[in-house]
Design a protein around this motif. Structure first.
Motif, PDB file in Angstrom:
ATOM      1  N   ASN A   1       0.816  -1.214   0.000  1.00 29.47           N
ATOM      2  CA  ASN A   1       0.000   0.000   0.000  1.00 29.47           C
ATOM      3  C   ASN A   1       0.852   1.267   0.000  1.00 29.47           C
ATOM      4  OD1 ASN A   1      -2.497  -1.259  -0.119  1.00 29.47           O
ATOM      5  ND2 ASN A   1      -2.671  -1.419   2.092  1.00 29.47           N
ATOM      6  N   LEU A   2       1.967   1.266   0.712  1.00 31.71           N
ATOM      7  CA  LEU A   2       2.854   2.431   0.710  1.00 31.71           C
ATOM      8  C   LEU A   2       3.400   2.671  -0.695  1.00 31.71           C
ATOM      9  CD1 LEU A   2       4.527   4.673   2.072  1.00 31.71           C
ATOM     10  CD2 LEU A   2       6.238   2.924   2.627  1.00 31.71           C
ATOM     11  N   CYS A   3       3.842   1.613  -1.345  1.00 26.58           N
ATOM     12  CA  CYS A   3       4.395   1.724  -2.697  1.00 26.58           C
ATOM     13  C   CYS A   3       3.334   2.200  -3.686  1.00 26.58           C
ATOM     14  CB  CYS A   3       4.973   0.387  -3.144  1.00 26.58           C
ATOM     15  SG  CYS A   3       6.241  -0.244  -2.024  1.00 26.58           S
ATOM     16  N   ASN A   4       2.131   1.650  -3.580  1.00 25.98           N
ATOM     17  CA  ASN A   4       1.045   2.080  -4.455  1.00 25.98           C
ATOM     18  C   ASN A   4       0.689   3.540  -4.206  1.00 25.98           C
ATOM     19  OD1 ASN A   4      -0.286  -0.077  -6.280  1.00 25.98           O
ATOM     20  ND2 ASN A   4       0.306  -1.167  -4.429  1.00 25.98           N
ATOM     21  N   GLY A   5       0.753   3.967  -2.952  1.00 22.43           N
ATOM     22  CA  GLY A   5       0.518   5.373  -2.632  1.00 22.43           C
ATOM     23  C   GLY A   5       1.581   6.266  -3.258  1.00 22.43           C
ATOM     24  N   ALA A   6       2.830   5.797  -3.233  1.00 21.19           N
ATOM     25  CA  ALA A   6       3.924   6.559  -3.850  1.00 21.19           C
ATOM     26  C   ALA A   6       3.709   6.673  -5.365  1.00 21.19           C
ATOM     27  CB  ALA A   6       5.260   5.900  -3.541  1.00 21.19           C
ATOM     28  N   VAL A   7       3.270   5.593  -5.982  1.00 24.70           N
ATOM     29  CA  VAL A   7       3.003   5.616  -7.427  1.00 24.70           C
ATOM     30  C   VAL A   7       1.870   6.603  -7.730  1.00 24.70           C
ATOM     31  CG1 VAL A   7       2.133   4.266  -9.388  1.00 24.70           C
ATOM     32  CG2 VAL A   7       3.930   3.328  -7.901  1.00 24.70           C
ATOM     33  N   GLN A   8       0.805   6.575  -6.941  1.00 30.23           N
ATOM     34  CA  GLN A   8      -0.295   7.522  -7.138  1.00 30.23           C
ATOM     35  C   GLN A   8       0.200   8.967  -6.995  1.00 30.23           C
ATOM     36  OE1 GLN A   8      -3.287   6.695  -8.300  1.00 30.23           O
ATOM     37  NE2 GLN A   8      -2.592   4.579  -8.303  1.00 30.23           N
ATOM     38  N   PHE A   9       1.034   9.204  -6.003  1.00 28.28           N
ATOM     39  CA  PHE A   9       1.637  10.522  -5.784  1.00 28.28           C
ATOM     40  C   PHE A   9       2.413  10.964  -7.031  1.00 28.28           C
ATOM     41  CE2 PHE A   9       5.380  12.985  -4.604  1.00 28.28           C
ATOM     42  CZ  PHE A   9       4.848  14.005  -3.823  1.00 28.28           C
ATOM     43  N   LEU A  10       3.239  10.062  -7.553  1.00 30.80           N
ATOM     44  CA  LEU A  10       4.042  10.385  -8.735  1.00 30.80           C
ATOM     45  C   LEU A  10       3.180  10.592  -9.976  1.00 30.80           C
ATOM     46  CD1 LEU A  10       6.992   7.921  -8.107  1.00 30.80           C
ATOM     47  CD2 LEU A  10       7.048  10.430  -7.894  1.00 30.80           C
ATOM     48  N   LEU A  11       2.165   9.772 -10.147  1.00 30.05           N
ATOM     49  CA  LEU A  11       1.284   9.912 -11.306  1.00 30.05           C
ATOM     50  C   LEU A  11       0.626  11.292 -11.342  1.00 30.05           C
ATOM     51  CD1 LEU A  11      -0.406   6.404 -11.329  1.00 30.05           C
ATOM     52  CD2 LEU A  11       1.011   7.366 -13.158  1.00 30.05           C
ATOM     53  N   LYS A  12       0.206  11.782 -10.186  1.00 26.09           N
ATOM     54  CA  LYS A  12      -0.448  13.094 -10.122  1.00 26.09           C
ATOM     55  C   LYS A  12       0.509  14.232 -10.456  1.00 26.09           C
ATOM     56  CE  LYS A  12      -3.863  11.784  -6.704  1.00 26.09           C
ATOM     57  NZ  LYS A  12      -4.246  11.834  -5.302  1.00 26.09           N
ATOM     58  N   ARG A  13       1.785  14.032 -10.212  1.00 29.92           N
ATOM     59  CA  ARG A  13       2.755  15.102 -10.398  1.00 29.92           C
ATOM     60  C   ARG A  13       3.589  14.968 -11.669  1.00 29.92           C
ATOM     61  NH1 ARG A  13       1.089  14.203  -5.686  1.00 29.92           N
ATOM     62  NH2 ARG A  13       0.788  15.883  -4.195  1.00 29.92           N
ATOM     63  N   ASP A  14       3.457  13.883 -12.369  1.00 32.85           N
ATOM     64  CA  ASP A  14       4.239  13.649 -13.593  1.00 32.85           C
ATOM     65  C   ASP A  14       3.557  14.322 -14.778  1.00 32.85           C
ATOM     66  OD1 ASP A  14       6.100  12.687 -15.415  1.00 32.85           O
ATOM     67  OD2 ASP A  14       5.149  10.712 -15.561  1.00 32.85           O
ATOM     68  N   LYS A  15       3.500  15.633 -14.741  1.00 35.29           N
ATOM     69  CA  LYS A  15       2.808  16.412 -15.777  1.00 35.29           C
ATOM     70  C   LYS A  15       3.521  16.354 -17.123  1.00 35.29           C
ATOM     71  CE  LYS A  15      -0.195  17.832 -12.793  1.00 35.29           C
ATOM     72  NZ  LYS A  15      -1.323  16.996 -12.559  1.00 35.29           N
ATOM     73  N   ARG A  16       4.832  16.107 -17.124  1.00 38.60           N
ATOM     74  CA  ARG A  16       5.594  16.027 -18.379  1.00 38.60           C
ATOM     75  C   ARG A  16       5.545  14.620 -18.978  1.00 38.60           C
ATOM     76  NH1 ARG A  16      11.290  17.264 -17.702  1.00 38.60           N
ATOM     77  NH2 ARG A  16      11.061  16.193 -15.727  1.00 38.60           N
ATOM     78  N   ASP A  17       4.835  13.708 -18.331  1.00 41.24           N
ATOM     79  CA  ASP A  17       4.722  12.320 -18.800  1.00 41.24           C
ATOM     80  C   ASP A  17       6.106  11.699 -18.960  1.00 41.24           C
ATOM     81  OD1 ASP A  17       3.236  10.065 -19.561  1.00 41.24           O
ATOM     82  OD2 ASP A  17       3.398  10.576 -21.680  1.00 41.24           O
ATOM     83  N   ALA A  18       6.962  11.909 -17.962  1.00 41.34           N
ATOM     84  CA  ALA A  18       8.354  11.470 -18.042  1.00 41.34           C
ATOM     85  C   ALA A  18       8.585  10.076 -17.494  1.00 41.34           C
ATOM     86  CB  ALA A  18       9.239  12.457 -17.275  1.00 41.34           C
ATOM     87  N   LEU A  19       7.686   9.563 -16.672  1.00 37.72           N
ATOM     88  CA  LEU A  19       7.937   8.311 -15.954  1.00 37.72           C
ATOM     89  C   LEU A  19       7.052   7.171 -16.439  1.00 37.72           C
ATOM     90  CD1 LEU A  19       8.007   9.884 -12.377  1.00 37.72           C
ATOM     91  CD2 LEU A  19       9.985   9.200 -13.756  1.00 37.72           C
TER      92      LEU A  19
END
Length: 135
Positions: A17-35
């Motif tokens: 769940n922590l890892c999935n939360g981190a992925v959700q966090f990154l998805l919301k902030r990856d505005k340049r579609d870099a990851l």
């Protein structure tokens, strides 16, 4: 697996769940579609581990960036370079010696299921973000 070797790939524990939360966090902030992302349990991750000669017993956060791979706290800090605004400041934490950073990382990783719980299966990406995941 579909990667051009220029797009950074994050391998994460898909049932954490922590890892999935981190992925959700990154998805919301990856505005340049870099990851791009893949769960450790996926065939794509298994192939990447072999291709990049990453130890197969790794159960932590992994970042593959170009021809390099990063593990644990270094991976997390490297990812901050791809985030917008002040999130990039976390990259400066690399001045903290790796043994200290990884000690804290390992302590959290060891307790992540106890503190944050565990899923019975990996998350399924929504159609809007599916292109950001390797299978």
């Amino acid at each position: 697996m579909n990667n051009d070797n220029t797009t950074p790939i994050i391998i994460f524990d898909g049932v954490c769940n922590l890892c999935n939360g981190a992925v959700q966090f990154l998805l919301k902030r990856d505005k340049r579609d870099a990851l791009r992302f893949t769960a450790m349990q996926s065939e794509a991750a298994k192939e990447l581990l072999v291709t990049y000669q990453i130890p197969t017993n790794v159960d932590s956060f992994v970042l593959i960036d170009g021809n390099n791979f990063y593990l644990k706290s270094t991976a997390a800090l490297q990812v901050s370079k791809y985030l917008p605004g002040l999130w990039k400041v976390f990259y400066l934490c690399r001045i903290i010696p790796v043994p200290i950073r990884d000690y804290v990382y390992d302590w959290v990783a060891k307790n992540r299921y106890k503190w944050f719980g565990r899923r019975t299966e990996c998350m399924l990406p929504t159609p809007e973000i599916k292109k950001k995941f390797l299978n």
